[in-house]
Design a protein around this motif. Structure first.
Motif, PDB file in Angstrom:
ATOM      1  N   THR A   1       1.340  38.015  14.733  1.00 43.00           N
ATOM      2  CA  THR A   1       1.915  38.048  13.387  1.00 43.00           C
ATOM      3  C   THR A   1       1.657  36.728  12.666  1.00 43.00           C
ATOM      4  O   THR A   1       1.300  36.708  11.496  1.00 43.00           O
ATOM      5  CB  THR A   1       3.436  38.348  13.467  1.00 43.00           C
ATOM      6  OG1 THR A   1       3.622  39.522  14.258  1.00 43.00           O
ATOM      7  CG2 THR A   1       4.032  38.575  12.104  1.00 43.00           C
ATOM      8  N   ILE A   2       1.818  35.622  13.401  1.00 43.83           N
ATOM      9  CA  ILE A   2       1.640  34.299  12.782  1.00 43.83           C
ATOM     10  C   ILE A   2       0.191  34.063  12.356  1.00 43.83           C
ATOM     11  O   ILE A   2      -0.063  33.449  11.326  1.00 43.83           O
ATOM     12  CB  ILE A   2       2.126  33.183  13.743  1.00 43.83           C
ATOM     13  CG1 ILE A   2       3.651  33.228  13.849  1.00 43.83           C
ATOM     14  CG2 ILE A   2       1.675  31.805  13.290  1.00 43.83           C
ATOM     15  CD1 ILE A   2       4.234  32.317  14.900  1.00 43.83           C
ATOM     16  N   VAL A   3      -0.769  34.568  13.160  1.00 46.12           N
ATOM     17  CA  VAL A   3      -2.168  34.337  12.784  1.00 46.12           C
ATOM     18  C   VAL A   3      -2.641  35.277  11.674  1.00 46.12           C
ATOM     19  O   VAL A   3      -3.771  35.195  11.233  1.00 46.12           O
ATOM     20  CB  VAL A   3      -3.153  34.451  13.988  1.00 46.12           C
ATOM     21  CG1 VAL A   3      -2.856  33.425  15.035  1.00 46.12           C
ATOM     22  CG2 VAL A   3      -3.173  35.847  14.562  1.00 46.12           C
ATOM     23  N   SER A   4      -1.755  36.179  11.231  1.00 46.48           N
ATOM     24  CA  SER A   4      -2.147  37.078  10.146  1.00 46.48           C
ATOM     25  C   SER A   4      -2.011  36.343   8.811  1.00 46.48           C
ATOM     26  O   SER A   4      -1.662  35.169   8.779  1.00 46.48           O
ATOM     27  CB  SER A   4      -1.253  38.310  10.146  1.00 46.48           C
ATOM     28  OG  SER A   4       0.009  37.948   9.653  1.00 46.48           O
ATOM     29  N   SER A   5      -2.247  37.079   7.726  1.00 47.61           N
ATOM     30  CA  SER A   5      -2.207  36.392   6.435  1.00 47.61           C
ATOM     31  C   SER A   5      -0.794  36.258   5.880  1.00 47.61           C
ATOM     32  O   SER A   5      -0.624  35.757   4.772  1.00 47.61           O
ATOM     33  CB  SER A   5      -3.134  37.079   5.442  1.00 47.61           C
ATOM     34  OG  SER A   5      -2.958  38.453   5.476  1.00 47.61           O
ATOM     35  N   ILE A   6       0.220  36.691   6.620  1.00 49.63           N
ATOM     36  CA  ILE A   6       1.574  36.409   6.103  1.00 49.63           C
ATOM     37  C   ILE A   6       2.050  35.084   6.703  1.00 49.63           C
ATOM     38  O   ILE A   6       1.688  34.733   7.830  1.00 49.63           O
ATOM     39  CB  ILE A   6       2.595  37.550   6.386  1.00 49.63           C
ATOM     40  CG1 ILE A   6       2.958  37.629   7.869  1.00 49.63           C
ATOM     41  CG2 ILE A   6       2.151  38.869   5.858  1.00 49.63           C
ATOM     42  CD1 ILE A   6       4.343  38.172   8.075  1.00 49.63           C
ATOM     43  N   SER A   7       2.854  34.376   5.944  1.00 51.58           N
ATOM     44  CA  SER A   7       3.285  33.056   6.413  1.00 51.58           C
ATOM     45  C   SER A   7       4.435  33.190   7.408  1.00 51.58           C
ATOM     46  O   SER A   7       5.137  34.208   7.441  1.00 51.58           O
ATOM     47  CB  SER A   7       3.718  32.207   5.236  1.00 51.58           C
ATOM     48  OG  SER A   7       4.858  32.776   4.646  1.00 51.58           O
TER      49      SER A   7
ATOM     50  N   GLN B   1       6.338  44.230   5.445  1.00 56.25           N
ATOM     51  CA  GLN B   1       5.854  44.924   6.636  1.00 56.25           C
ATOM     52  C   GLN B   1       6.719  44.588   7.853  1.00 56.25           C
ATOM     53  O   GLN B   1       7.102  45.469   8.622  1.00 56.25           O
ATOM     54  CB  GLN B   1       4.397  44.493   6.887  1.00 56.25           C
ATOM     55  CG  GLN B   1       3.627  45.412   7.806  1.00 56.25           C
ATOM     56  CD  GLN B   1       3.368  46.769   7.187  1.00 56.25           C
ATOM     57  OE1 GLN B   1       3.660  47.015   6.035  1.00 56.25           O
ATOM     58  NE2 GLN B   1       2.839  47.679   7.991  1.00 56.25           N
ATOM     59  N   VAL B   2       7.058  43.312   7.973  1.00 56.55           N
ATOM     60  CA  VAL B   2       7.891  42.852   9.092  1.00 56.55           C
ATOM     61  C   VAL B   2       9.276  43.474   8.967  1.00 56.55           C
ATOM     62  O   VAL B   2       9.833  43.989   9.942  1.00 56.55           O
ATOM     63  CB  VAL B   2       7.991  41.303   9.101  1.00 56.55           C
ATOM     64  CG1 VAL B   2       8.919  40.823  10.195  1.00 56.55           C
ATOM     65  CG2 VAL B   2       6.609  40.682   9.278  1.00 56.55           C
TER      66      VAL B   2
ATOM     67  N   LEU C   1      -0.054  43.673   7.786  1.00 52.11           N
ATOM     68  CA  LEU C   1       0.112  42.230   7.621  1.00 52.11           C
ATOM     69  C   LEU C   1      -1.018  41.643   6.772  1.00 52.11           C
ATOM     70  O   LEU C   1      -0.914  40.537   6.251  1.00 52.11           O
ATOM     71  CB  LEU C   1       0.136  41.534   8.987  1.00 52.11           C
ATOM     72  CG  LEU C   1       1.289  41.903   9.933  1.00 52.11           C
ATOM     73  CD1 LEU C   1       1.111  41.222  11.279  1.00 52.11           C
ATOM     74  CD2 LEU C   1       2.643  41.525   9.344  1.00 52.11           C
ATOM     75  N   TYR C   2      -2.100  42.409   6.661  1.00 54.41           N
ATOM     76  CA  TYR C   2      -3.266  41.949   5.892  1.00 54.41           C
ATOM     77  C   TYR C   2      -3.514  42.808   4.650  1.00 54.41           C
ATOM     78  O   TYR C   2      -3.892  42.307   3.613  1.00 54.41           O
ATOM     79  CB  TYR C   2      -4.539  42.008   6.756  1.00 54.41           C
ATOM     80  CG  TYR C   2      -4.467  41.225   8.034  1.00 54.41           C
ATOM     81  CD1 TYR C   2      -4.964  39.926   8.105  1.00 54.41           C
ATOM     82  CD2 TYR C   2      -3.915  41.774   9.190  1.00 54.41           C
ATOM     83  CE1 TYR C   2      -4.904  39.201   9.285  1.00 54.41           C
ATOM     84  CE2 TYR C   2      -3.848  41.056  10.376  1.00 54.41           C
ATOM     85  CZ  TYR C   2      -4.347  39.775  10.422  1.00 54.41           C
ATOM     86  OH  TYR C   2      -4.283  39.066  11.583  1.00 54.41           O
TER      87      TYR C   2
ATOM     88  N   TYR D   1       1.496  48.655  11.337  1.00 49.12           N
ATOM     89  CA  TYR D   1       2.231  47.392  11.158  1.00 49.12           C
ATOM     90  C   TYR D   1       1.264  46.200  11.100  1.00 49.12           C
ATOM     91  O   TYR D   1       1.303  45.403  10.164  1.00 49.12           O
ATOM     92  CB  TYR D   1       3.245  47.197  12.292  1.00 49.12           C
ATOM     93  CG  TYR D   1       3.785  45.781  12.350  1.00 49.12           C
ATOM     94  CD1 TYR D   1       4.697  45.331  11.399  1.00 49.12           C
ATOM     95  CD2 TYR D   1       3.355  44.881  13.327  1.00 49.12           C
ATOM     96  CE1 TYR D   1       5.175  44.031  11.423  1.00 49.12           C
ATOM     97  CE2 TYR D   1       3.819  43.576  13.355  1.00 49.12           C
ATOM     98  CZ  TYR D   1       4.733  43.153  12.406  1.00 49.12           C
ATOM     99  OH  TYR D   1       5.192  41.861  12.420  1.00 49.12           O
TER     100      TYR D   1
ATOM    101  N   LYS E   1      -7.197  33.057   7.626  1.00 48.25           N
ATOM    102  CA  LYS E   1      -6.533  33.911   8.616  1.00 48.25           C
ATOM    103  C   LYS E   1      -6.798  35.397   8.357  1.00 48.25           C
ATOM    104  O   LYS E   1      -6.892  36.189   9.285  1.00 48.25           O
ATOM    105  CB  LYS E   1      -5.029  33.656   8.599  1.00 48.25           C
ATOM    106  CG  LYS E   1      -4.602  32.365   9.289  1.00 48.25           C
ATOM    107  CD  LYS E   1      -3.105  32.217   9.166  1.00 48.25           C
ATOM    108  CE  LYS E   1      -2.571  31.145  10.085  1.00 48.25           C
ATOM    109  NZ  LYS E   1      -1.112  31.059  10.020  1.00 48.25           N
ATOM    110  N   SER E   2      -6.896  35.751   7.064  1.00 52.04           N
ATOM    111  CA  SER E   2      -7.084  37.165   6.741  1.00 52.04           C
ATOM    112  C   SER E   2      -8.444  37.687   7.202  1.00 52.04           C
ATOM    113  O   SER E   2      -8.669  38.892   7.280  1.00 52.04           O
ATOM    114  CB  SER E   2      -6.915  37.386   5.241  1.00 52.04           C
ATOM    115  OG  SER E   2      -7.970  36.747   4.561  1.00 52.04           O
TER     116      SER E   2
ATOM    117  N   ARG F   1      -4.124  30.870   4.715  1.00 56.16           N
ATOM    118  CA  ARG F   1      -3.953  32.324   4.830  1.00 56.16           C
ATOM    119  C   ARG F   1      -5.226  33.092   4.530  1.00 56.16           C
ATOM    120  O   ARG F   1      -5.456  34.171   5.062  1.00 56.16           O
ATOM    121  CB  ARG F   1      -2.808  32.774   3.928  1.00 56.16           C
ATOM    122  CG  ARG F   1      -1.473  32.343   4.512  1.00 56.16           C
ATOM    123  CD  ARG F   1      -0.387  32.319   3.478  1.00 56.16           C
ATOM    124  NE  ARG F   1      -0.088  33.654   2.983  1.00 56.16           N
ATOM    125  CZ  ARG F   1       0.837  33.889   2.056  1.00 56.16           C
ATOM    126  NH1 ARG F   1       1.518  32.892   1.556  1.00 56.16           N
ATOM    127  NH2 ARG F   1       1.070  35.116   1.647  1.00 56.16           N
TER     128      ARG F   1
END
Lengths: 386, 315
Positions: A220-226, A2-3, B105-106, B101, B77-78, B74
């Motif tokens: 972005t960082i607080v999302s589920s991607i590392s 996505q990024v 991310l989720y 976008y 976070k989700s 994670r």
């Protein structure tokens, strides 16, 4: 992913700048390539024709051979002029030489007397002197073959063959359009760092910075991607775009090089360019490590200062031999300088082993930028937490 | 008993000499609209950032959904959505692309993501602007886009960090209505603000903080019940003499009187007919006044009485 996808979309949104800098690159390539338009396939030197007047009063086999030889090189007008007219024509720049083959020229040859051809030239012009030199060389060649036992006919034929190669030097006026003494490969590769820096920084810097804007980065960082996935995606995107720019420029320039591609010079030049592309990538990391908002605002200035400044100081726009010692000493700290040095070495026939120092210095700049960029990023995280 | 979604125990966060959070604790239950109220610099955003592992903290413990929160959690976070104070979107992407976008991310599944994005755009009512670039949007629409980006993945816990700063009244109402609706759909909300009216209107549990410390916690009524003031009688009156002010101070239930710029503010504690008593005094003393009205205490009064200062900077 996505990024990465969003990154590429943002890069694409800067297409106007990419087109602009690529157009500059195209223009510069065409300009440089056009200087080499008359080069023969071997890439050596060629004689340039000049306008001369020949008066053959002898009309003998030997005099005709001389006239034929001159015609093969120069634009010859056969006519007899008075001494005054000849002076007028030569000094008014219509002709560079008047060659007068006197009657009895052949007879003198038969009786082994010294051969004399009257030549009127403008001594201030190299081309006129060269016509005299050509004449004496040609006649000398015939005499040498005859002395070696060849008949006159054979001697003329052999001499013609001997001179029927491209001359060793250009016949040209010192005040006319001078040709560069460097190869096309050198000239076309020389200005590429400007194109690389401008295109890569212009399209990648805003994209990387957008992802570094505090709130966007946090979200972005607080999302589920590392965080590492995010960084890998940004690095991958930047590397891909840099590679596309690099390949695009190599292919584009190579089109103009025609027969010179796959030569050692070409291969070493593209290695040099690859190192420079990586160095530009490291510069990008360094610049992007500074506070995002300030860099975003000053993006245009930064790209121009780096693109133009590094090119001028590093001998990309101005040849290194023209640069003053002061400028050179500053330039030594820039990758463009070492790129130009590498290219000069390649031009003078250096092998890969001879380029270790200049390639290394070029790469060192990238390593320093990378290390400084990472240190600044770490420091900003530390400051944020304190 | 409802599940605890957020639990913070004795959190300490220092910036060199400054203590941003001083043994701060809170507990948020599932389904609550939790208001974190405090003046600028009180530690609201620091609390949120520590909660989301965006900031390292010196001491204490943070549990989200029953698990200790760390930067690598994670799964936790989700379940979280964040609507930051500043609009966090990409200028180079359209409204739709921005929401897509952040949702992406989720949500990995393309079909589901598209459905979620459409729902989020519908929810904040910006579907008509989906092909617009953020630069073309008004302040209110930008805020709504910011919200859509934070909620598109249908999080269980949504953090709104001052989402109505610099927003026109119409958009503000729309945002508040939206938050109420999200809560009705089951999301737990954390709402930080220094606008006490919004917090009062929206939140069913409020925590007031100042200088990194919790100073009061409870429902709006519980908080108001903690203070002496139960009613303020305000009278617009010109040229009031000092002896009249002294007389008013002696009225039953009155504990504080202030007279400034022709406005007389009488603070009362207890009593049901304070405004009548004040009006009667003016009648009997033959004093003319322009207007008289009664005000119930606000959260600002709560804050003022506890800390001795205004909750909101004078604007």
């Amino acid at each position: 992913m996505q990024v990465f996808k969003a990154f590429m979309k943002i890069v694409k949104s800067n297409k106007a700048g990419i087109i602009l800098y690529f157009s500059i690159c195209v223009l510069m390539t065409i300009m440089v390539a056009s200087q080499y338009k008359d080069d023969n396939a071997a890439g050596g030197f060629s004689s340039l024709g000049a306008s001369i007047i020949v008066n053959d009063s002898d009309k003998s086999e030997l005099s005709k051979a001389v006239v034929k030889y001159l015609k093969s090189i120069h634009d010859v007008t056969e006519k007899k002029y008075s001494d005054d007219d000849v002076k007028d024509l030569i000094y008014s720049d219509y002709y560079i030489a008047y060659v007068d083959i006197p009657e009895g020229f052949m007879d003198k040859h038969m009786t082994d007397e010294a051969l004399e051809i009257d030549t009127v030239i403008d001594t201030s012009r190299a081309a006129g002197n060269y016509v005299s030199l050509q004449l004496s060389s040609y006649i000398d060649g015939i005499l040498r073959f005859e002395n070696a036992g060849f008949s006159l006919e054979e001697a003329v034929k052999n001499t013609n063959e001997a001179v029927d190669t491209d001359s060793f030097i250009d016949l040209k006026e010192t005040d006319s359009n001078e040709k560069t003494s460097n190869s096309k490969t050198y000239s076309l590769f020389l200005f590429l760092p400007y194109a690389i820096m401008s295109i890569i920084l212009w399209c990648l810097l805003p994209a990387v910075l957008r992802f570094n804007v505090k709130d966007v980065k946090d979200r972005t960082i607080v999302s589920s991607i590392s965080t590492s996935s995010r960084n890998i995606a940004l690095f991958g995107g930047s590397a891909l775009v840099s590679l596309i720019v690099y390949i695009g420029l190599v292919v584009f320039v190579s089109i103009f090089l025609k027969g010179d591609i796959f030569s050692t010079k070409w291969l070493l030049s593209i290695i040099n360019m690859f190192i420079f592309t990586m160095v530009t990538g490291c510069m990008l990391i360094f610049i992007a490590s500074f506070p995002t908002t300030s860099v975003l605002k000053a993006k245009d200035i930064i790209v121009n200062i780096i693109g133009l400044g590094f090119s001028f100081l590093g001998g990309i726009f101005v040849p290194l031999e023209v640069l003053g010692d002061g400028v050179k000493s500053v330039g030594k700290f820039l990758p463009t300088y070492w790129y130009a040095i590498s290219l000069e070495k390649i031009e003078s026939g250096a092998e890969l082993a001879d380029l270790t120092e200049s390639f290394g210095m070029e790469a060192l700049f990238g390593v320093v930028c990378l290390a400084a960029g990472l240190a600044i990023s770490k420091l900003s995280i530390y400051i944020k937490d304190r | 008993m409802p599940n605890t979604v957020v639990e913070i125990n004795n959190l300490v966060k220092r910036y060199k000499e400054l203590i941003a959070l001083d043994n701060f604790s809170l507990k948020i239950n599932e389904g609550e609209v939790f208001g974190l109220l405090g003046p600028n610099g009180s530690g609201k955003t620091t609390t949120i950032n520590c909660m989301l592992s965006l900031l390292a903290y010196d001491k204490g413990e943070i549990k989200l959904f029953g698990e200790k929160m760390t930067p690598n959690k994670r799964e936790i976070k989700s379940k979280i959505g964040i609507v930051s104070q500043n609009v966090a979107v990409f200028d180079e992407l359209t409204v739709y692309e921005n929401v897509e976008y952040f949702c992406g991310l989720y949500i990995k599944d393309k079909k589901l993501r598209k459905q979620y994005v459409d729902e989020a755009l519908e929810f904040v009512d910006i579907m008509d602007f989906k092909k617009f670039y953020p630069k073309k949007l008004s302040g209110g629409l930008l805020r709504r886009l910011n919200i859509a980006c934070g909620i598109a993945h249908k999080p269980e816990l949504i953090i709104f960090d001052e989402p109505t700063v610099a927003v026109d009244p119409q958009s503000r109402n729309k945002i508040l209505e939206g938050i109420e609706e999200l809560n009705k759909k089951g999301a737990t909300i954390i709402y930080t603000s220094h606008y006490m009216e919004e917090v009062e209107q929206l939140c069913n549990h409020i925590l007031i903080m100042d200088k990194g410390k919790k100073i009061a916690e409870g429902t709006s009524d519980e908080l108001k019940g903690m203070i002496k003031n139960t009613e303020s009688v305000v009278v617009n009156v010109r040229h009031l003499k000092d002896n009249a002010i002294e007389d008013i101070k002696k009225l039953h239930h009155v504990y504080d009187v202030k007279y400034m710029n022709n406005i007389l503010t009488i603070k009362c504690s207890g009593g049901k007919h304070n405004i009548t008593h004040v009006a009667e005094y003016f009648e009997q003393s033959n004093l003319d006044y322009d207007r008289i009205y009664s005000e119930l205490p606000t959260l600002n009064d709560v804050f003022l009485e506890i800390t001795g200062k205004e909750l909101r900077d004078k604007e």
